[in-house]
Design an enzyme around this catalytic site. Structure first.
Site, short mmCIF file in Angstrom:
data_model
loop_
_atom_site.label_atom_id
_atom_site.label_comp_id
_atom_site.label_asym_id
_atom_site.label_seq_id
_atom_site.Cartn_x
_atom_site.Cartn_y
_atom_site.Cartn_z
N ARG A 70 0.84 -1.20 0.00
CA ARG A 70 0.00 0.00 0.00
C ARG A 70 0.87 1.26 0.00
NH1 ARG A 70 -5.44 -0.82 0.74
NH2 ARG A 70 -5.68 -2.83 1.70
N MET A 95 -12.04 2.31 -4.51
CA MET A 95 -12.21 1.08 -3.75
C MET A 95 -10.92 0.58 -3.09
SD MET A 95 -15.38 0.80 -3.95
CE MET A 95 -15.73 -0.80 -3.23
N ARG A 96 -9.98 1.46 -2.83
CA ARG A 96 -8.77 1.06 -2.08
C ARG A 96 -8.80 1.78 -0.74
NH1 ARG A 96 -7.50 -3.28 -4.02
NH2 ARG A 96 -5.51 -3.20 -2.92
N ILE A 97 -8.47 1.03 0.30
CA ILE A 97 -8.39 1.66 1.62
C ILE A 97 -7.08 2.45 1.67
CG2 ILE A 97 -8.04 1.15 4.07
CD1 ILE A 97 -10.03 -1.18 3.70
N LEU A 98 -7.17 3.68 2.13
CA LEU A 98 -5.97 4.53 2.20
C LEU A 98 -5.37 4.46 3.61
CD1 LEU A 98 -7.53 7.51 0.23
CD2 LEU A 98 -5.67 6.02 -0.58
N ASN A 113 -15.46 11.74 1.13
CA ASN A 113 -15.89 10.46 0.55
C ASN A 113 -17.42 10.44 0.52
OD1 ASN A 113 -15.67 7.70 -0.35
ND2 ASN A 113 -16.18 7.03 1.73
N HIS A 115 -20.50 7.66 0.90
CA HIS A 115 -20.72 6.28 1.34
C HIS A 115 -22.21 5.97 1.24
CE1 HIS A 115 -19.88 2.58 3.45
NE2 HIS A 115 -20.95 2.81 4.19
N SER A 142 -24.17 9.22 2.63
CA SER A 142 -23.52 10.23 3.47
C SER A 142 -22.28 10.73 2.77
CB SER A 142 -23.07 9.61 4.80
OG SER A 142 -24.12 8.93 5.45
N LEU A 150 -11.99 3.96 8.75
CA LEU A 150 -12.85 3.81 7.57
C LEU A 150 -14.28 4.31 7.83
CD1 LEU A 150 -12.69 2.53 4.70
CD2 LEU A 150 -13.74 0.50 5.70
N ASP A 151 -14.77 5.15 6.92
CA ASP A 151 -16.17 5.62 6.94
C ASP A 151 -16.56 6.26 8.27
OD1 ASP A 151 -16.39 4.56 4.35
OD2 ASP A 151 -17.10 2.62 5.08
N GLN A 179 -29.62 9.81 -5.39
CA GLN A 179 -29.43 10.83 -4.34
C GLN A 179 -27.94 11.18 -4.18
OE1 GLN A 179 -31.86 12.59 -3.03
NE2 GLN A 179 -33.11 11.37 -4.43
N GLU A 180 -27.07 10.17 -4.35
CA GLU A 180 -25.63 10.44 -4.27
C GLU A 180 -25.24 11.52 -5.27
OE1 GLU A 180 -23.00 7.03 -4.37
OE2 GLU A 180 -24.51 5.76 -3.44
C1 GRF Z 1 -21.21 4.58 -4.96
O1 GRF Z 1 -22.33 3.86 -4.52
C2 GRF Z 1 -20.49 5.17 -3.78
O2 GRF Z 1 -21.33 5.51 -2.72
C3 GRF Z 1 -19.60 4.02 -3.35
O3 GRF Z 1 -19.20 3.42 -4.56
C4 GRF Z 1 -20.17 3.66 -5.58
C5 GRF Z 1 -19.45 4.30 -6.72
O4 GRF Z 1 -20.25 4.48 -7.86
N1 GRF Z 1 -18.52 4.50 -2.53
P1 GRF Z 1 -19.70 5.33 -9.10
O5 GRF Z 1 -18.38 4.73 -9.53
O6 GRF Z 1 -19.57 6.75 -8.65
O7 GRF Z 1 -20.75 5.16 -10.16
#
Ligand code: GRF
Length: 198
Positions: A70, A95-98, A113, A115, A142, A150-151, A179-180
């Site tokens: 890492r 998708m990598r933990i920092l 981030n 989530h 969120s 994490l989160d 919603q994101e």
């Molecule tokens: C999203 O659901 C986000 O909340 C999560 O990973 C997904 C990423 O989707 N952390 P995208 O690559 O932005 O379409």
């Protein structure tokens, strides 16, 4: 009077990048207080990279598989970021933990981030399936500051959606993802305002 220059974003992705696209679309609107400086992906095949290229946004690919730890992976990310000007790191499906040392390399509250749960509930993966299995009536997303745990950093804003009878992880994910796409640009607007960027 605030600062007139826009907030500059370094957006980290790993996959389809729909949150990054939503952020960039928001950035194109007149008066939006931010712009994307660079998109960094750990996955050379991330769908979001094609979008970035089509839209003339700088990209950096640092494939974690090319590194044996890492620390060396993150050192390469830091080196690649050196040639880009940014104020805020935006993790958008990265998708990598920092490591703590990577996070702490930047000033406090300069990494965010998104989530797919109503934090502090359902940190980690498979959030929608777990919320449904627990019989929750509400899900959501969120936007939060990133800290080494994490989160777990301070939540900036949340969006809630109902969990409906018969929902699957997929149907709930779709409802939350919509919603994101609003939540991230709203949060960025709030952060810009708090820094006096107009
Ligand atoms: C999203 O659901 C986000 O909340 C999560 O990973 C997904 C990423 O989707 N952390 P995208 O690559 O932005 O379409």
């Amino acid at each position: 009077m605030g600062v007139t220059a826009k907030l500059k974003l370094a957006v980290f992705i790993s996959g389809r990048g729909s949150n990054m696209v939503a952020i960039n679309e928001a950035c194109k609107a007149a008066g939006f207080p931010a712009e994307i400086s660079v998109i960094l992906s750990n996955n050379p095949n991330a769908g979001g990279l094609a979008y970035a290229k089509e839209h003339g946004i700088a990209t950096e690919v640092v494939n974690h598989k090319d590194f044996d730890s890492r620390e060396t992976f993150e050192a390469q990310i830091l080196q690649r970021l050196e040639s880009h000007d940014f104020d805020l790191i935006v993790l958008a499906g990265f998708m990598r933990i920092l490591t703590a040392s990577f996070v702490e390399n930047f000033p406090k509250n300069s990494m965010i981030n998104i989530h797919p749960s109503l934090l502090p509930d359902y940190k980690g993966l498979n959030t929608h399936a777990r919320a449904i299995a627990d019989g929750q009536k509400e899900g959501g997303c969120s936007v939060h500051y990133v800290i080494p745990d994490l989160d777990s950093g301070q939540v900036i804003l949340q969006k809630r959606v109902p969990i409906l009878e018969g929902d699957t992880a997929e149907s709930l994910e779709k409802r939350v993802l919509e919603q994101e796409h609003h939540a991230y640009s709203e949060a960025i607007r709030m952060i810009a305002a708090s820094k006096g960027v107009q």
